[in-house]
Design a protein around this motif. Structure first.
Motif, PDB file in Angstrom:
ATOM      1  N   SER A   1       0.849  -1.198   0.000  1.00  0.00           N
ATOM      2  CA  SER A   1       0.000   0.000   0.000  1.00  0.00           C
ATOM      3  C   SER A   1       0.881   1.242   0.000  1.00  0.00           C
ATOM      4  O   SER A   1       1.821   1.325   0.796  1.00  0.00           O
ATOM      5  N   PHE A   2       0.603   2.152  -0.899  1.00  0.00           N
ATOM      6  CA  PHE A   2       1.278   3.450  -0.879  1.00  0.00           C
ATOM      7  C   PHE A   2       0.523   4.400  -1.811  1.00  0.00           C
ATOM      8  O   PHE A   2      -0.287   3.961  -2.631  1.00  0.00           O
ATOM      9  N   THR A   3       0.794   5.679  -1.640  1.00  0.00           N
ATOM     10  CA  THR A   3       0.161   6.681  -2.510  1.00  0.00           C
ATOM     11  C   THR A   3       1.231   7.637  -3.024  1.00  0.00           C
ATOM     12  O   THR A   3       2.099   8.065  -2.267  1.00  0.00           O
ATOM     13  N   ILE A   4       1.193   7.925  -4.310  1.00  0.00           N
ATOM     14  CA  ILE A   4       2.038   8.975  -4.887  1.00  0.00           C
ATOM     15  C   ILE A   4       1.100  10.139  -5.217  1.00  0.00           C
ATOM     16  O   ILE A   4       0.112   9.949  -5.930  1.00  0.00           O
ATOM     17  N   GLU A   5       1.411  11.307  -4.680  1.00  0.00           N
ATOM     18  CA  GLU A   5       0.521  12.453  -4.870  1.00  0.00           C
ATOM     19  C   GLU A   5       0.680  13.050  -6.273  1.00  0.00           C
ATOM     20  O   GLU A   5       1.742  12.925  -6.888  1.00  0.00           O
TER      21      GLU A   5
ATOM     22  N   LEU B   1       7.469  13.793  -7.388  1.00  0.00           N
ATOM     23  CA  LEU B   1       8.510  12.987  -8.032  1.00  0.00           C
ATOM     24  C   LEU B   1       9.017  12.060  -6.940  1.00  0.00           C
ATOM     25  O   LEU B   1       9.482  12.534  -5.902  1.00  0.00           O
ATOM     26  N   ALA B   2       8.862  10.749  -7.125  1.00  0.00           N
ATOM     27  CA  ALA B   2       9.250   9.796  -6.081  1.00  0.00           C
ATOM     28  C   ALA B   2      10.040   8.652  -6.705  1.00  0.00           C
ATOM     29  O   ALA B   2      10.074   8.499  -7.936  1.00  0.00           O
TER      30      ALA B   2
ATOM     31  N   THR C   1       4.105  17.115 -14.361  1.00  0.00           N
ATOM     32  CA  THR C   1       3.904  15.668 -14.524  1.00  0.00           C
ATOM     33  C   THR C   1       4.343  14.937 -13.249  1.00  0.00           C
ATOM     34  O   THR C   1       5.395  15.243 -12.690  1.00  0.00           O
ATOM     35  N   THR C   2       3.536  13.994 -12.815  1.00  0.00           N
ATOM     36  CA  THR C   2       3.904  13.138 -11.689  1.00  0.00           C
ATOM     37  C   THR C   2       4.926  12.121 -12.197  1.00  0.00           C
ATOM     38  O   THR C   2       4.711  11.494 -13.228  1.00  0.00           O
ATOM     39  N   VAL C   3       6.054  11.979 -11.486  1.00  0.00           N
ATOM     40  CA  VAL C   3       7.141  11.117 -11.992  1.00  0.00           C
ATOM     41  C   VAL C   3       7.478  10.055 -10.948  1.00  0.00           C
ATOM     42  O   VAL C   3       7.645  10.366  -9.766  1.00  0.00           O
TER      43      VAL C   3
ATOM     44  N   ARG D   1      10.625  11.497  -1.722  1.00  0.00           N
ATOM     45  CA  ARG D   1      10.256  10.240  -1.056  1.00  0.00           C
ATOM     46  C   ARG D   1      10.809   9.050  -1.838  1.00  0.00           C
ATOM     47  O   ARG D   1      10.769   9.020  -3.069  1.00  0.00           O
ATOM     48  N   VAL D   2      11.314   8.078  -1.067  1.00  0.00           N
ATOM     49  CA  VAL D   2      11.846   6.846  -1.669  1.00  0.00           C
ATOM     50  C   VAL D   2      11.177   5.654  -0.989  1.00  0.00           C
ATOM     51  O   VAL D   2      11.171   5.558   0.242  1.00  0.00           O
TER      52      VAL D   2
END
Ligand SMILES: Nc1ncnc2c1ncn2[C@@H]1O[C@H](COP(=O)(O)OP(=O)(O)OP(=O)(O)O)[C@@H](O)[C@H]1O
Ligand SMILES: [Mg+2]
Length: 220
Positions: free
Chosen positions: A21-25, A29-30, A187-189, A205-206
């Motif tokens: 489970s995780f979310t990228i906003e 850039l993560a 752009t979300t990367v 975030r990594v």
């Protein structure tokens, strides 16, 4: 923008991703990191629907990706650009045509294709090689073209799998800077890499994959 909820993925009986489970906003850039075989590529494939989850839910933009009908996948893919090492450039087509090809399948008028391709080549700083064939480009230049091809349809999400795998440290830095610029334009990367140098000191975030799970999330 990308949300995994209790996602598991098996290849035959072997678990590759377990209860992730995780979310990228939107606009983030993560990075995803982890040892070879940890499941980084598999995780990216789930996002653009090249693989389906066995359990859990994956939401990308407004799509419930795990449940997408086959006919809807092309719409998802227009919004998710991918920079993968195994999606090679065509060596018998020019840089311009390699990038244009991503648009021609959508029946776009030639004038509009020319405008969009020229703009994206400029964006990734490779306009001067528009008429060159890929075998005559350096590794870093080829990677810029791959990124242009991924960006020409103006995706909201860009996925990259070991984008600097074959590049020296200096060229890697210029490609990393390019991802930052693309991200700064909105752009979300999401970048998968086992190379810590790519994210150290970025403040991003990594997600660390190990033993089929996200072992930890850090800010580097
Ligand atoms: N199509 C497939 N069929 C069966 N097993 C697969 C398949 N693709 C990947 N695997 C297995 O799933 C596991 C995760 O593979 P994956 O390619 O996602 O790892 P990775 O973290 O990207 O590794 P690398 O850093 O080497 O690229 C590995 O054990 C791999 O052998
Ligand atoms: Mg991989």
């Amino acid at each position: 923008m990308i949300q995994f909820t209790n996602v598991s993925k098996f290849y035959d009986e072997d678990v590759v991703l377990k209860d992730i489970s995780f979310t990228i906003e939107k606009g983030e850039l993560a990075y995803i990191t982890g040892p070879s075989g940890a499941g980084k590529t598999t995780l990216l494939k789930l996002i653009y629907c090249a693989e389906r989850p066995d359990q859990g839910q994956i939401v990308v933009a407004h799509w419930d990706v795990g449940k997408l009908k086959q006919g809807t996948i092309p719409y998802l893919r227009r919004n998710v650009g991918i920079v993968f090492q195994d999606f090679r450039l065509l060596s018998n087509k020019t840089v311009f045509d390699n990038v244009a090809l991503a648009l021609r399948i959508h029946d776009m008028p030639p004038k509009e294709i020319k405008e969009k391709v020229s703009a994206v080549l400029k964006e990734v700083k490779i306009s001067h090689k528009a008429n060159t064939f890929p075998p005559h480009l350096s590794g870093g230049e080829q990677q810029r073209v791959v990124i242009a091809r991924a960006m020409v349809s103006k995706p909201t999400v860009l996925l990259a799998d070991e984008p600097t795998g074959n590049l020296d440290a200096e060229t890697s830095k210029t490609i990393t800077d390019l991802f930052k610029e693309i991200n700064a334009r909105g752009t979300t990367v999401l970048i998968a890499t086992h190379n810590d140098a790519l994210f150290h000191g970025t403040g991003r975030r990594v997600f660390h994959l190990r033993d089929n799970c996200i072992e930890k999330e850090t800010i580097e």
